[in-house]
Design an enzyme around this catalytic site. Structure first.
Site, PDB file in Angstrom:
ATOM      1  CB  THR A   1     106.250  87.213  32.913  1.00 56.75           C
ATOM      2  OG1 THR A   1     106.495  88.735  33.152  1.00 56.75           O
ATOM      3  CG2 THR A   1     107.532  87.100  34.412  1.00 56.75           C
ATOM      4  CB  CYS A   2     106.069  81.563  32.742  1.00 59.09           C
ATOM      5  SG  CYS A   2     106.512  80.434  32.584  1.00 59.09           S
TER       6      CYS A   2
ATOM      7  N   GLY B   1     113.844  89.827  51.049  1.00 64.05           N
ATOM      8  CA  GLY B   1     112.369  88.816  50.289  1.00 64.05           C
ATOM      9  C   GLY B   1     112.819  87.198  49.976  1.00 64.05           C
ATOM     10  N   GLY B   2     112.507  86.900  51.267  1.00 62.92           N
ATOM     11  CA  GLY B   2     112.434  85.382  51.866  1.00 62.92           C
ATOM     12  C   GLY B   2     111.319  84.466  50.979  1.00 62.92           C
TER      13      GLY B   2
ATOM     14  CG  HIS C   1     112.218  49.612  46.310  1.00 59.43           C
ATOM     15  ND1 HIS C   1     112.827  50.601  47.450  1.00 59.43           N
ATOM     16  CD2 HIS C   1     113.378  48.315  46.563  1.00 59.43           C
ATOM     17  CE1 HIS C   1     113.685  50.423  48.674  1.00 59.43           C
ATOM     18  NE2 HIS C   1     114.216  48.959  47.495  1.00 59.43           N
TER      19      HIS C   1
END
Length: 463
Positions: A44-45, A180-181, A440
């Site tokens: 499936t993946c 479906g959330g 950064h």
């Protein structure tokens, strides 16, 4: 080692992420392996899940970036979606990964058997295929037959889709209702909204992505409102009819939603029927194979891994299961998987990551007054400002103790799951993380800032 050509140290039923990970690790440990798969290795993946969905989400991101290019002083014109080209791009991604996997099977010396396998005794699998089939025996049997979309009894035809059909939809919906959330629902809602659709999510629970920390859910709801993605929370689905005009979705509150398509995204169920599991004495609960912490079924030398075992249905959990069970069989005595330490990512826009306990779970486990949290607003993060994204990173710690959970939402936040899982799984103290230097300007710096704030020495915290 066994010597018969049809006898192996491991016989693995299912060639998805769990199954092939077990096969590859076992082969590197010198074990003989047969890998049985009725469809295509990768499961499936690769073919119907993670990889194609993320390809569509990337295409959606490019569409949004093009629309918004003017904000950055770039003159670009969004002229629409060429869905054929999008699908060709998605299929090319799948194809390259699939070829790579096929090559690895050969390189690792795994015997790949194509066909429908069935457990006919505690050490034997019968495989049916066009060539008439074969029977293989294994000193150890590993079950990894995966999962499929739940349909809650709906007839998935025409304009009623699951994620499998949605990935190959030949047009871009003008409107859609997503039932479906959870992770799958919000990811498809995100893609289709970026492609220009009018999307409404229907979720029976009080929040979108209800398994996440409430602060993350609320952030996603705000972001989706801004993106004009509609949602009805705490509302139950009643039924659907369809005609040439589209779908008509009835809800328990008496309202009806009309759209071109209904996507049924109510989760995934285990694929365990018809493989002889129960006949061989395995314990199944709602279709899931029950195992102990070492993935053993309690029957013979039979193990079960991945989505057919209760827990998170995630490809990287399946990889970990596969590696674990191969090492277990090889006698290496590996440490069992800790479910709460598995990183979880939702790839909608904005993206979500989480590792460990939510604030609610932590307070339930350790006591109301034994937990501290901090929310760091991405408005204080230079790179997030450059990207014009909002969101938060939330840390949950035990008072005077280690980090219990780390959660985040914002553009590109999936990339922060790596450090988050190290912090949680190594039970780092916030003071230790605060000492680390984060580059950064990066979004990763937001994790450092979160822990500076949590330890009482905020630098760029933005309240």
């Amino acid at each position: 080692m066994t010597d018969s050509s049809n006898s192996y140290d491991l016989v693995i039923l299912g060639g998805g992420t769990a199954g092939y990970a077990a096969a590859f690790r076992a082969s590197t440990l010198g074990l003989t392996v047969a890998l049985i798969e009725r469809d295509k290795v990768g499961g499936t993946c690769l073919h119907r899940g993670c990889v194609p969905t993320k390809a569509l989400l990337h295409a959606a991101e490019v569409a949004d970036t093009t629309r918004e290019a003017g904000q950055f002083g770039i003159r670009a014109e969004f002229q629409g979606i060429d869905i054929e080209q999008v699908l060709a791009y998605k299929d090319d991604v799948i194809s390259k990964n699939y070829k790579g996997l096929q090559g690895l099977i050969k390189v690792r010396g795994v015997d790949y058997i194509s066909g429908e396998g069935k457990l006919v005794s505690q050490d034997t699998v019968q495989v049916s295929n066009d060539e008439g089939g074969v029977t293989v025996t294994g000193r150890n049997i590993v079950l990894a037959t995966g999962s499929e979309p739940k349909t809650i009894g709906l007839d998935v035809t025409g304009r009623v889709l699951t994620s499998t059909e949605a990935l190959n939809l030949k047009d871009t919906p003008k409107s859609a209702v997503v039932l479906g959330g959870g992770v799958i629902g919000v990811e498809f809602a995100s893609v289709w909204a970026s492609f220009g659709a009018d999307v409404t999510i229907v979720e029976g629970l009080p929040h979108l992505v209800a398994n996440e920390d409430e602060a993350i859910s609320k952030n996603l709801e705000r972001a989706f409102k801004k993106r004009k993605i509609k949602f009805k929370l705490g509302t139950m689905f009643k039924g659907v009819t369809q005609d040439d005009a589209g779908v008509h979705v009835q809800l328990e509150d008496g309202s009806t939603l009309d759209a071109e398509y209904l996507l049924v995204a109510v989760g995934r169920g285990p694929v365990t029927q018809g493989f002889g599991y129960e006949e061989q004495g395995l314990t199944l609960d709602r279709g899931f194979v029950i195992v102990n912490e070492r993935q053993h079924t309690g029957v013979g030398n039979i193990y079960a891994i991945g989505d057919i075992t209760p827990g998170l249905q995630l490809a990287h959990r399946s990889f970990a299961h596969g590696i674990f069970v191969a090492e277990e069989i090889a006698g290496l005595n590996p440490a069992p998987l800790v479910e709460s330490g598995v990183p979880r990512v939702t790839y909608c826009e904005p993206e979500i990551f989480s590792v460990g306990l939510t604030e609610k779970q932590a307070r339930e486990k350790y006591g109301e007054d034994a937990v501290e949290t901090v929310d760091y607003n991405l408005a204080g993060n230079g790179k997030s400002v450059i990207l014009k994204t909002g969101g938060i990173i939330k840390a949950v710690r035990e008072k005077d103790g280690p980090v219990l959970g780390l959660h985040g939402i914002g553009a590109r936040m999936s990339e922060q799951a790596g450090e988050a899982q190290l912090i949680v799984n190594w039970e780092a103290l916030p003071e230790e993380v605060a000492q680390l230097i984060h580059a950064h300007p990066t979004q990763n710096e937001a994790i450092g800032e979160t822990f500076l704030a949590l330890t009482g020495k905020p630098l760029h915290a933005h309240n």
